[in-house]
Design an enzyme around this catalytic site. Structure first.
Site, mmCIF file in Angstrom:
data_model
loop_
_atom_site.group_PDB
_atom_site.id
_atom_site.type_symbol
_atom_site.label_atom_id
_atom_site.label_comp_id
_atom_site.label_asym_id
_atom_site.label_seq_id
_atom_site.Cartn_x
_atom_site.Cartn_y
_atom_site.Cartn_z
ATOM 1 N N TRP A 222 -20.235 43.233 37.604
ATOM 2 C CA TRP A 222 -18.946 43.577 36.993
ATOM 3 C C TRP A 222 -18.432 42.390 36.187
ATOM 4 C CZ3 TRP A 222 -13.721 42.841 39.657
ATOM 5 C CH2 TRP A 222 -12.699 43.457 38.929
ATOM 6 N N ASP B 293 -18.321 43.027 47.906
ATOM 7 C CA ASP B 293 -17.329 43.701 47.083
ATOM 8 C C ASP B 293 -17.526 45.199 47.316
ATOM 9 O OD1 ASP B 293 -15.585 44.700 45.243
ATOM 10 O OD2 ASP B 293 -16.441 43.673 43.506
ATOM 11 N N LYS C 214 -10.724 53.758 43.657
ATOM 12 C CA LYS C 214 -11.635 54.863 43.381
ATOM 13 C C LYS C 214 -11.591 55.928 44.473
ATOM 14 C CE LYS C 214 -13.346 52.408 39.893
ATOM 15 N NZ LYS C 214 -12.718 51.088 40.074
#
Length: 450
Positions: A179, A260, A296
């Protein structure tokens, strides 16, 4: 002879000058700093002290949406944004989230007082349980400290700053690619960033051997960033057997894993399955960090709800770690917001609402899996050159298409399809209606460059 200063401000400016110069500041430097601190460089009274500031480039991910919004085309398609969309292309607020919010609104006893520095206690407890499992020995032995943070980004930043202050090894290894925000978060926190191989462009899968080789060369104590599931941007995850090999290597080398976890439940549709990698590391009794986000899996993007958990060797260590996390958080954002965390806690603590959430969560995950299959079938039907099976092998919100930057530019210019320059597309931004448009564009881009 050193100049005498009449105010604390002058003394601080002098100290800054010496720091920047690397030596004792001369009276010339002192007077220059004192003057420029208030007047700016040649700005005078009529100009701006910020006249020297240059225009920064757009964020490479968020900038995609900026460009998309400027495009007047009726067929434009935004596949850059990392947010779920319905089959109609609309943002989704989960029904269970609306129910939880209504309960909170109707509760007249609720107030808007500050939370403690570490956040909402019930939220923290339930978040740790969700991440590590209801029967986790680490939780039962009080070896886990969990603090509420500003979604995944804030959780990573708090963890990184804690490590920069208190961990003896300040090097962090991140996967290549990863990311786009990871490098900035760790660098600005005071850590040194290195990469380890992760993605194999030739197979569009995991470069497992390269991963093992690079981590085997990492110095003892180095921090290793791991995506818990649904690797962003590639959608490529290790198998459970590969995760076990990674765990053994990390533990044998004395490395410190930092997970993460942005997509728990969103990748496979199963909350426990998507947490298996993390739980493997916790089960061996070793230490690790985990950053959670509810953006999310609960659709709480704008509420900025997340948690940082640090699993320690003993309860005493965990208590002391939490005391230092407070010192990181207090000058950063003082304490976290109450609303989003209250929504999460309301859902997680109520059995019926929790079940309703898992049903809605699986529906989102299943729709994304369906979009993968539809895109793969559409490309195969068009006879698009190449092997596109990676689209259905990858998992989670994103697909690393394998398209190069020139093909991406062509698709944007000629077909009004927006994505990041590395060819990453958000499967959540697709629908049955837009899959043919995307397949046509990919086919045109690939055949054009042959």
């Amino acid at each position: 002879m050193h100049q005498q200063f009449s105010s604390p401000a002058d003394r601080r400016l002098s100290a800054l000058a010496r720091h920047l110069d690397g030596s004792s500041a001369s009276s010339t430097m002192d007077s220059t700093i004192s003057a420029s601190a208030t007047s700016g460089s040649g700005s005078g009274f009529g100009g701006s002290v910020f006249a020297h500031v240059v225009q920064a480039p757009e964020d490479p991910i968020l900038g995609v949406t900026v460009a998309y919004n400027k495009d007047p085309s009726p067929i434009k398609l935004n596949l850059g944004v990392g947010a779920y969309r319905t089959e109609e292309g609309k943002p989704l607020v989960l029904n269970v989230v609306r129910r939880a919010e209504q309960l909170l609104v109707n509760d007249r006893s609720r107030v808007k007082e500050y939370l403690p520095i570490v956040g909402l206690a019930e939220f923290n407890r339930l978040s740790a349980k969700l991440m590590f499992g209801a029967d986790s020995p680490a939780i039962q032995e009080k070896r886990v400290t969990t603090v509420q943070c500003l979604s995944g980004t804030g959780s990573l930043r708090v963890g990184a700053e804690f490590l920069a202050r208190h961990h003896h090894q300040r090097t962090v290894y991140i996967p290549q690619p990863t990311w786009g925000n990871h490098t900035k978060i760790f660098t600005l926190s005071g850590l040194y960033v290195k990469t380890y191989r992760y993605y194999n462009p030739a197979t569009r899968g995991l470069n497992f051997q390269g991963l093992l080789e690079d981590l085997s060369l990492a110095p003892s104590g180095a921090i290793v960033l791991l995506h818990a599931c649904a690797h962003n941007p590639t959608g490529v995850d290790p198998t459970l057997q590969q995760w076990e090999q990674i765990r053994q290597l990390i533990r044998s080398k004395g490395l410190l894993p930092f997970f993460d976890s942005a997509y728990q439940g969103f990748a496979s549709g199963n909350l426990d399955a998507d947490a298996q990698s993390v739980r493997m590391f916790v089960a061996d009794g070793g230490e690790c960090l985990a950053a959670q986000s509810y953006a999310k899996n609960m659709g709480l993007y704008g509420e900025r709800v997340g948690a940082l958990s640090i699993v320690c060797k003993t309860a005493d260590v965990a208590s002391r770690v939490e005391s230092q996390l407070k010192l990181v958080i207090r000058p950063m954002f003082s304490n976290p917001p109450i609303h989003g965390a209250s929504i999460v806690a309301t859902i997680l603590k109520d059995r019926d609402m929790y079940i309703e959430w898992t049903v809605e969560l699986k529906a989102m995950a299943d729709r994304i899996i369906s979009m993968r299959q539809q895109l793969f079938d559409a490309l195969r039907a068009r006879g698009t050159p190449g092997d596109w099976s990676h689209i259905i092998k990858q998992i989670g919100m994103f697909t690393f298409t394998g398209l190069n930057s020139a093909q991406v530019v062509f698709m944007t210019k000629e077909h009004h399809i927006y994505m990041t320059s590395d060819g990453r597309i958000s499967m959540a931004g697709l629908s049955s209606r837009t899959v043919p448009h995307l397949a046509d564009a990919i086919h045109a881009a690939v055949t054009r460059s042959i």
